[in-house]
Enzyme design. Structure first.
Site, PDB file in Angstrom:
ATOM      1  N   ASP A  37       0.869  -1.192   0.000  1.00  0.00           N
ATOM      2  CA  ASP A  37       0.000   0.000   0.000  1.00  0.00           C
ATOM      3  C   ASP A  37       0.900   1.235   0.000  1.00  0.00           C
ATOM      4  O   ASP A  37       2.135   1.090   0.061  1.00  0.00           O
ATOM      5  CB  ASP A  37      -0.915  -0.015   1.246  1.00  0.00           C
ATOM      6  CG  ASP A  37      -2.240   0.709   1.019  1.00  0.00           C
ATOM      7  OD1 ASP A  37      -2.208   1.949   0.856  1.00  0.00           O
ATOM      8  OD2 ASP A  37      -3.294   0.069   0.968  1.00  0.00           O
ATOM      9  N   TYR A 156     -13.914   6.415 -13.846  1.00  0.00           N
ATOM     10  CA  TYR A 156     -13.911   5.179 -13.046  1.00  0.00           C
ATOM     11  C   TYR A 156     -14.384   4.011 -13.906  1.00  0.00           C
ATOM     12  O   TYR A 156     -13.767   2.943 -13.914  1.00  0.00           O
ATOM     13  CB  TYR A 156     -14.801   5.361 -11.809  1.00  0.00           C
ATOM     14  CG  TYR A 156     -14.705   4.217 -10.814  1.00  0.00           C
ATOM     15  CD1 TYR A 156     -13.562   4.044 -10.038  1.00  0.00           C
ATOM     16  CD2 TYR A 156     -15.745   3.309 -10.662  1.00  0.00           C
ATOM     17  CE1 TYR A 156     -13.466   2.991  -9.128  1.00  0.00           C
ATOM     18  CE2 TYR A 156     -15.663   2.254  -9.760  1.00  0.00           C
ATOM     19  CZ  TYR A 156     -14.522   2.105  -8.989  1.00  0.00           C
ATOM     20  OH  TYR A 156     -14.432   1.052  -8.093  1.00  0.00           O
TER      21      TYR A 156
HETATM   22  N1  LIG Z   1     -16.018  -0.014  -2.062  1.00  0.00           N
HETATM   23  C1  LIG Z   1     -16.733  -0.158  -3.156  1.00  0.00           C
HETATM   24  O1  LIG Z   1     -17.896   0.260  -3.229  1.00  0.00           O
HETATM   25  C2  LIG Z   1     -16.152  -0.867  -4.367  1.00  0.00           C
HETATM   26  C3  LIG Z   1     -17.024  -1.400  -5.319  1.00  0.00           C
HETATM   27  C4  LIG Z   1     -16.516  -2.038  -6.433  1.00  0.00           C
HETATM   28  C5  LIG Z   1     -15.143  -2.160  -6.596  1.00  0.00           C
HETATM   29  N2  LIG Z   1     -14.298  -1.631  -5.677  1.00  0.00           N
HETATM   30  C6  LIG Z   1     -12.856  -1.797  -5.896  1.00  0.00           C
HETATM   31  O2  LIG Z   1     -12.314  -2.622  -4.885  1.00  0.00           O
HETATM   32  C7  LIG Z   1     -10.977  -2.221  -4.583  1.00  0.00           C
HETATM   33  C8  LIG Z   1     -10.845  -1.931  -3.098  1.00  0.00           C
HETATM   34  O3  LIG Z   1     -11.811  -0.964  -2.732  1.00  0.00           O
HETATM   35  P1  LIG Z   1     -12.039  -0.526  -1.199  1.00  0.00           P
HETATM   36  O4  LIG Z   1     -13.449  -0.149  -1.047  1.00  0.00           O
HETATM   37  O5  LIG Z   1     -11.452  -1.529  -0.284  1.00  0.00           O
HETATM   38  O6  LIG Z   1     -11.146   0.815  -1.204  1.00  0.00           O
HETATM   39  P2  LIG Z   1     -10.425   1.601  -0.024  1.00  0.00           P
HETATM   40  O7  LIG Z   1     -10.407   3.023  -0.421  1.00  0.00           O
HETATM   41  O8  LIG Z   1     -11.031   1.237   1.289  1.00  0.00           O
HETATM   42  O9  LIG Z   1      -8.937   0.988  -0.039  1.00  0.00           O
HETATM   43  C9  LIG Z   1      -8.100   1.146  -1.153  1.00  0.00           C
HETATM   44  C10 LIG Z   1      -6.655   0.984  -0.717  1.00  0.00           C
HETATM   45  O10 LIG Z   1      -5.824   1.193  -1.888  1.00  0.00           O
HETATM   46  C11 LIG Z   1      -4.718   1.987  -1.492  1.00  0.00           C
HETATM   47  N3  LIG Z   1      -4.159   2.708  -2.634  1.00  0.00           N
HETATM   48  C12 LIG Z   1      -4.677   3.798  -3.282  1.00  0.00           C
HETATM   49  N4  LIG Z   1      -3.831   4.221  -4.227  1.00  0.00           N
HETATM   50  C13 LIG Z   1      -2.750   3.381  -4.207  1.00  0.00           C
HETATM   51  C14 LIG Z   1      -1.547   3.310  -4.939  1.00  0.00           C
HETATM   52  N5  LIG Z   1      -1.263   4.200  -5.905  1.00  0.00           N
HETATM   53  N6  LIG Z   1      -0.682   2.313  -4.658  1.00  0.00           N
HETATM   54  C15 LIG Z   1      -0.951   1.409  -3.682  1.00  0.00           C
HETATM   55  N7  LIG Z   1      -2.069   1.447  -2.928  1.00  0.00           N
HETATM   56  C16 LIG Z   1      -2.953   2.422  -3.189  1.00  0.00           C
HETATM   57  C17 LIG Z   1      -5.285   2.941  -0.444  1.00  0.00           C
HETATM   58  O11 LIG Z   1      -4.245   3.504   0.361  1.00  0.00           O
HETATM   59  C18 LIG Z   1      -6.213   2.020   0.333  1.00  0.00           C
HETATM   60  O12 LIG Z   1      -5.546   1.371   1.404  1.00  0.00           O
HETATM   61  C19 LIG Z   1     -10.695  -1.016  -5.483  1.00  0.00           C
HETATM   62  O13 LIG Z   1     -10.004  -1.429  -6.640  1.00  0.00           O
HETATM   63  C20 LIG Z   1     -12.078  -0.512  -5.824  1.00  0.00           C
HETATM   64  O14 LIG Z   1     -12.104   0.209  -7.037  1.00  0.00           O
HETATM   65  C21 LIG Z   1     -14.772  -0.989  -4.557  1.00  0.00           C
END
Ligand SMILES: NC(=O)c1ccc[n+]([C@@H]2O[C@H](COP(=O)([O-])OP(=O)(O)OC[C@H]3O[C@@H](n4cnc5c(N)ncnc54)[C@H](O)[C@@H]3O)[C@@H](O)[C@H]2O)c1
Length: 249
Positions: A37, A156
């Site tokens: 991360d 997105y």
């Molecule tokens: N939460 C939702 O509603 C949802 C729905 C569909 C898909 N997703 C996808 O699931 C995945 C996880 O989502 P989440 O809800 O756990 O998100 P989150 O925001 O809770 O966590 C994302 C993590 O990615 C890290 N991150 C961001 N940029 C980064 C980088 N450049 N390098 C390394 N780490 C980085 C952040 O620090 C964070 O710890 C994502 O790819 C998101 O697009 C989320």
């Protein structure tokens, strides 16, 4: 027997959210997990917690947009553990710029982290997996990579659609090498960091989910675990939706 016994796994974006839950579950299932991360304190805390429960994990800083960083993290993991079996490309951001919704700053950032980050991860993990016994890559897309949303979220949508199709191209190309590549598509989940979704927006989205509730992070993590494990040994290029029925409509 634990479902990932003896596997070496990298999970990106593992400091919080779904990545954290996936990393914890993988470790419980016998994997040695490298949590990556850019949120160092939180990532280190999760790794320490996993280790204190008797499982194997470490935290390593990785900005998924930085190719040299990928080279170094994967090289170090292979040097330390002998090989790489699993990569979960989970790190991602949400976002749009309401002030400047035709501007390219937000677009570039979304595509950089969500799409190029996954491309670089696959590129370098595949290099390592080819030297070993193959492996499994799970790319986290979204229902937003399958169906359209609204004008503000086009960046997105584009980034997550890219993940969906890059997954299939890589799956075809490296199938004979024993490297499986699949995508997981979460639906309405607990909000991401910096998410725009207020409770009114979320409630209105919920009415369109056949199960009438948001997903739980564990429900996505178990789908990722299945695809990462040898239980999915004949599955590659597949997309697994975890969305309470949303995309079935
Ligand atoms: N939460 C939702 O509603 C949802 C729905 C569909 C898909 N997703 C996808 O699931 C995945 C996880 O989502 P989440 O809800 O756990 O998100 P989150 O925001 O809770 O966590 C994302 C993590 O990615 C890290 N991150 C961001 N940029 C980064 C980088 N450049 N390098 C390394 N780490 C980085 C952040 O620090 C964070 O710890 C994502 O790819 C998101 O697009 C989320």
């Amino acid at each position: 027997m634990p479902r990932l016994e003896g596997k070496i796994a990298i999970v990106t974006g593992a400091a919080r959210g779904m990545g954290e839950v996936e990393a914890r579950l993988f470790a419980e299932e016998g994997a040695t997990v490298v949590l990556c991360d850019v949120s160092d304190d939180a990532g280190q805390r999760v790794a320490d917690d996993i280790v204190s429960s008797g499982r194997a994990a470490e935290y390593v800083r990785l900005n998924v947009t930085d190719e040299d960083n990928w080279r170094q993290v994967i090289g170090d993991a292979v040097a330390k553990y002998g090989r790489l079996d699993i990569l979960v490309n989970n790190a991602g951001i949400s976002g749009y710029d309401e002030e400047d919704n035709l501007g390219t700053t937000t677009w570039d950032r979304l595509l950089d982290i969500n799409a190029k980050g996954v491309f670089l991860g696959m590129k370098h993990a595949i290099g390592a997996m080819e030297q070993g016994d193959g492996g499994s890559i799970v790319n986290i897309s979204s229902i937003s990579g399958i169906v359209g949303q609204d004008f503000l979220h086009m960046g997105y949508n584009a980034s997550k659609g890219a993940v969906r199709l890059m997954t299939k191209s890589a799956a075809i190309r490296w199938a004979e090498a024993g490297i499986r590549v699949n995508s997981v598509h979460p639906g309405l989940m607990p909000p991401m960091a910096g998410s725009s979704a207020n409770s009114e927006t979320r409630n209105s989205m919920m009415t369109n989910v056949p199960m009438k509730r948001a997903g739980r992070r564990e429900e996505v993590a178990y789908a990722v675990l299945f695809l990462a494990s040898d239980e999915a040994s004949y599955i590659t290029g597949a997309e697994l939706v975890v969305d309470g029925g949303f995309t079935a409509q």
